[in-house]
Design a protein around this motif. Sequence first.
Motif, PDB file in Angstrom:
ATOM      1  N   ASP A 191       0.818  -1.214   0.000  1.00  0.00           N
ATOM      2  CA  ASP A 191       0.000   0.000   0.000  1.00  0.00           C
ATOM      3  C   ASP A 191       0.850   1.262   0.000  1.00  0.00           C
ATOM      4  N   LEU A 192       1.919   1.244   0.774  1.00  0.00           N
ATOM      5  CA  LEU A 192       2.774   2.411   0.930  1.00  0.00           C
ATOM      6  C   LEU A 192       4.232   1.981   0.857  1.00  0.00           C
ATOM      7  N   ALA A 193       5.094   2.919   0.508  1.00  0.00           N
ATOM      8  CA  ALA A 193       6.522   2.608   0.447  1.00  0.00           C
ATOM      9  C   ALA A 193       7.323   3.850   0.778  1.00  0.00           C
ATOM     10  N   ILE A 194       8.564   3.636   1.143  1.00  0.00           N
ATOM     11  CA  ILE A 194       9.487   4.739   1.386  1.00  0.00           C
ATOM     12  C   ILE A 194      10.520   4.728   0.270  1.00  0.00           C
ATOM     13  N   THR A 195      10.755   5.888  -0.310  1.00  0.00           N
ATOM     14  CA  THR A 195      11.727   5.995  -1.390  1.00  0.00           C
ATOM     15  C   THR A 195      12.358   7.369  -1.348  1.00  0.00           C
ATOM     16  N   TYR A 196      12.992   7.770  -2.436  1.00  0.00           N
ATOM     17  CA  TYR A 196      13.771   9.008  -2.481  1.00  0.00           C
ATOM     18  C   TYR A 196      13.124   9.989  -3.447  1.00  0.00           C
ATOM     19  N   GLU A 197      13.241  11.285  -3.158  1.00  0.00           N
ATOM     20  CA  GLU A 197      12.624  12.280  -4.031  1.00  0.00           C
ATOM     21  C   GLU A 197      13.033  12.116  -5.491  1.00  0.00           C
ATOM     22  N   PRO A 198      14.327  11.946  -5.807  1.00  0.00           N
ATOM     23  CA  PRO A 198      14.683  11.778  -7.220  1.00  0.00           C
ATOM     24  C   PRO A 198      13.969  10.600  -7.872  1.00  0.00           C
ATOM     25  N   GLU A 199      13.780   9.505  -7.119  1.00  0.00           N
ATOM     26  CA  GLU A 199      13.113   8.331  -7.673  1.00  0.00           C
ATOM     27  C   GLU A 199      11.637   8.610  -7.954  1.00  0.00           C
ATOM     28  N   VAL A 200      11.011   9.436  -7.129  1.00  0.00           N
ATOM     29  CA  VAL A 200       9.608   9.797  -7.364  1.00  0.00           C
ATOM     30  C   VAL A 200       9.488  10.575  -8.671  1.00  0.00           C
ATOM     31  N   LEU A 201      10.380  11.532  -8.871  1.00  0.00           N
ATOM     32  CA  LEU A 201      10.338  12.341 -10.090  1.00  0.00           C
ATOM     33  C   LEU A 201      10.608  11.493 -11.325  1.00  0.00           C
ATOM     34  N   LEU A 202      11.570  10.597 -11.229  1.00  0.00           N
ATOM     35  CA  LEU A 202      11.872   9.717 -12.354  1.00  0.00           C
ATOM     36  C   LEU A 202      10.706   8.785 -12.657  1.00  0.00           C
TER      37      LEU A 202
ATOM     38  N   GLY B 102      34.361   7.577  -5.520  1.00  0.00           N
ATOM     39  CA  GLY B 102      33.505   6.402  -5.625  1.00  0.00           C
ATOM     40  C   GLY B 102      32.043   6.754  -5.407  1.00  0.00           C
ATOM     41  N   THR B 103      31.163   6.211  -6.247  1.00  0.00           N
ATOM     42  CA  THR B 103      29.717   6.392  -6.080  1.00  0.00           C
ATOM     43  C   THR B 103      29.064   5.018  -6.084  1.00  0.00           C
ATOM     44  N   ALA B 104      27.750   5.021  -5.828  1.00  0.00           N
ATOM     45  CA  ALA B 104      27.001   3.765  -5.838  1.00  0.00           C
ATOM     46  C   ALA B 104      26.491   3.435  -7.233  1.00  0.00           C
ATOM     47  N   GLY B 105      26.904   4.205  -8.229  1.00  0.00           N
ATOM     48  CA  GLY B 105      26.516   3.925  -9.606  1.00  0.00           C
ATOM     49  C   GLY B 105      25.144   4.423  -9.993  1.00  0.00           C
ATOM     50  N   ILE B 106      24.573   5.314  -9.182  1.00  0.00           N
ATOM     51  CA  ILE B 106      23.243   5.868  -9.470  1.00  0.00           C
ATOM     52  C   ILE B 106      23.419   7.110 -10.348  1.00  0.00           C
ATOM     53  N   PRO B 107      22.681   7.215 -11.466  1.00  0.00           N
ATOM     54  CA  PRO B 107      22.890   8.322 -12.407  1.00  0.00           C
ATOM     55  C   PRO B 107      22.856   9.706 -11.780  1.00  0.00           C
ATOM     56  N   TYR B 108      21.911   9.947 -10.865  1.00  0.00           N
ATOM     57  CA  TYR B 108      21.869  11.305 -10.320  1.00  0.00           C
ATOM     58  C   TYR B 108      23.018  11.583  -9.359  1.00  0.00           C
ATOM     59  N   GLN B 109      23.710  10.551  -8.885  1.00  0.00           N
ATOM     60  CA  GLN B 109      24.927  10.794  -8.107  1.00  0.00           C
ATOM     61  C   GLN B 109      26.041  11.311  -9.014  1.00  0.00           C
ATOM     62  N   THR B 110      26.080  10.803 -10.230  1.00  0.00           N
ATOM     63  CA  THR B 110      27.033  11.324 -11.207  1.00  0.00           C
ATOM     64  C   THR B 110      26.739  12.787 -11.493  1.00  0.00           C
ATOM     65  N   ALA B 111      25.450  13.116 -11.586  1.00  0.00           N
ATOM     66  CA  ALA B 111      25.048  14.508 -11.810  1.00  0.00           C
ATOM     67  C   ALA B 111      25.407  15.372 -10.605  1.00  0.00           C
ATOM     68  N   TYR B 112      25.285  14.820  -9.391  1.00  0.00           N
ATOM     69  CA  TYR B 112      25.702  15.557  -8.200  1.00  0.00           C
ATOM     70  C   TYR B 112      27.174  15.915  -8.315  1.00  0.00           C
ATOM     71  N   LEU B 113      27.978  14.927  -8.705  1.00  0.00           N
ATOM     72  CA  LEU B 113      29.421  15.153  -8.805  1.00  0.00           C
ATOM     73  C   LEU B 113      29.728  16.223  -9.846  1.00  0.00           C
TER      74      LEU B 113
ATOM     75  N   VAL C 166      34.374   6.118  -9.954  1.00  0.00           N
ATOM     76  CA  VAL C 166      34.352   4.660  -9.896  1.00  0.00           C
ATOM     77  C   VAL C 166      33.074   4.202  -9.213  1.00  0.00           C
ATOM     78  N   ASN C 167      32.405   3.218  -9.810  1.00  0.00           N
ATOM     79  CA  ASN C 167      31.208   2.633  -9.199  1.00  0.00           C
ATOM     80  C   ASN C 167      31.647   1.568  -8.198  1.00  0.00           C
ATOM     81  N   VAL C 168      31.448   1.843  -6.910  1.00  0.00           N
ATOM     82  CA  VAL C 168      31.838   0.883  -5.870  1.00  0.00           C
ATOM     83  C   VAL C 168      30.618   0.231  -5.221  1.00  0.00           C
ATOM     84  N   GLY C 169      29.452   0.423  -5.840  1.00  0.00           N
ATOM     85  CA  GLY C 169      28.231  -0.147  -5.278  1.00  0.00           C
ATOM     86  C   GLY C 169      27.908   0.490  -3.937  1.00  0.00           C
ATOM     87  N   PHE C 170      27.439  -0.330  -2.998  1.00  0.00           N
ATOM     88  CA  PHE C 170      27.097   0.209  -1.685  1.00  0.00           C
ATOM     89  C   PHE C 170      28.236   0.041  -0.678  1.00  0.00           C
ATOM     90  N   ASN C 171      29.401  -0.391  -1.151  1.00  0.00           N
ATOM     91  CA  ASN C 171      30.556  -0.558  -0.263  1.00  0.00           C
ATOM     92  C   ASN C 171      31.376   0.728  -0.201  1.00  0.00           C
TER      93      ASN C 171
END
Length: 364
Positions: free
Chosen positions: A90-101, A143-154, A171-176
Amino acid sequence: MTRRPLLLTCALLAALLLTACGEKPEDLSDERPPTTRLSVLLDYLPNANHAGIYQARESGGFAKAGLDVDLRTPSDPATVLNQLTAGKVDLAITYEPEVLLAQAAGKDVTAVAAIVTKPLTSLISLPKAKISKPADLRGKTVGTAGIPYQTAYLRTILREAGVDPSDVKQVNVGFNLNRALVSGRVDATLGAYWNYEGLELERADRKPVVVPVDELGVPRYDELVLVARSRTLAEKESGVRRFVRALANGYEAVRRDPAVGTEALVKANPDLDRGLQGAAIRRTVREGAFFPAEPRRPWGWLSTDDWADYGQWMVDNALLTRPIPLDNVVTTDFLPGEGAGGEGRKSPSGAERPSQVPEGVRGP
């Protein structure tokens, strides 16, 4: 002389004032409403950002509101919105950028409350990298988690600092993220949170340099938001409204005493590091990230001005294309005091100002 007429007058006045504030009749009644079942999917593993949710459950806030809440943890955080739009929750928690996308891609997703009202995502480095300001990123590896808008942040951070993006290796280091930073694989990370990874490094006495992205040129946005489909908002309007009210009470309790949030969170998830989670909750409360910047706004407030600014930033950075109105993207009608007669809107039909966000995702 009897006091009954005076008491009656005060009671009537109080009722009128509450009605004027947009409260729904259910919020004023001491009677428990019929039980509503709600399934709620978290954005990630349980952590300090969810303290108010677990406090509301542990304190009986959900039960008192007539709610049977099924809290779920995603097996894959990347599928949260897919599960929501498929009607599996019914409900979920997510991130503002993901809502817009998601909205730009034509998905039925509406934000109804902000869980974390400011960016947690930060640029983090250790002293050995000698990065005291963004300009020092020249010639470094991030290093980023490989999310496109993180690249845009950089890119935004580098542009603000006058650094050519080609002079910085990403470099994409995932969540590590912390592992990559501590091992020396990268000189800095962009994607970790100041109230978790940054705090974890601080507690390990590594003296991290931590700067949130909104202090580096990225517009302010809501890091975590509660979202729903329009069908859920229509069919379970009362339940969603009561759930949001219970969350507001839960986060208010955590603001008054962070320890109650720590206790509720760790009791429900015994494998968590109590020390780290407690420190993260205290830091998040201290920085005011669980409540809107404007004190007169209720918990969960969603500023369409900020959403419009962030949406325009997404257009400017080729993450989205053409503008769409915010009407179906956010609604504040389910927040305490924002119902019928309040400033919010339920089946989104307006905004604080004529504001738009981009429609359409760049690329396939």
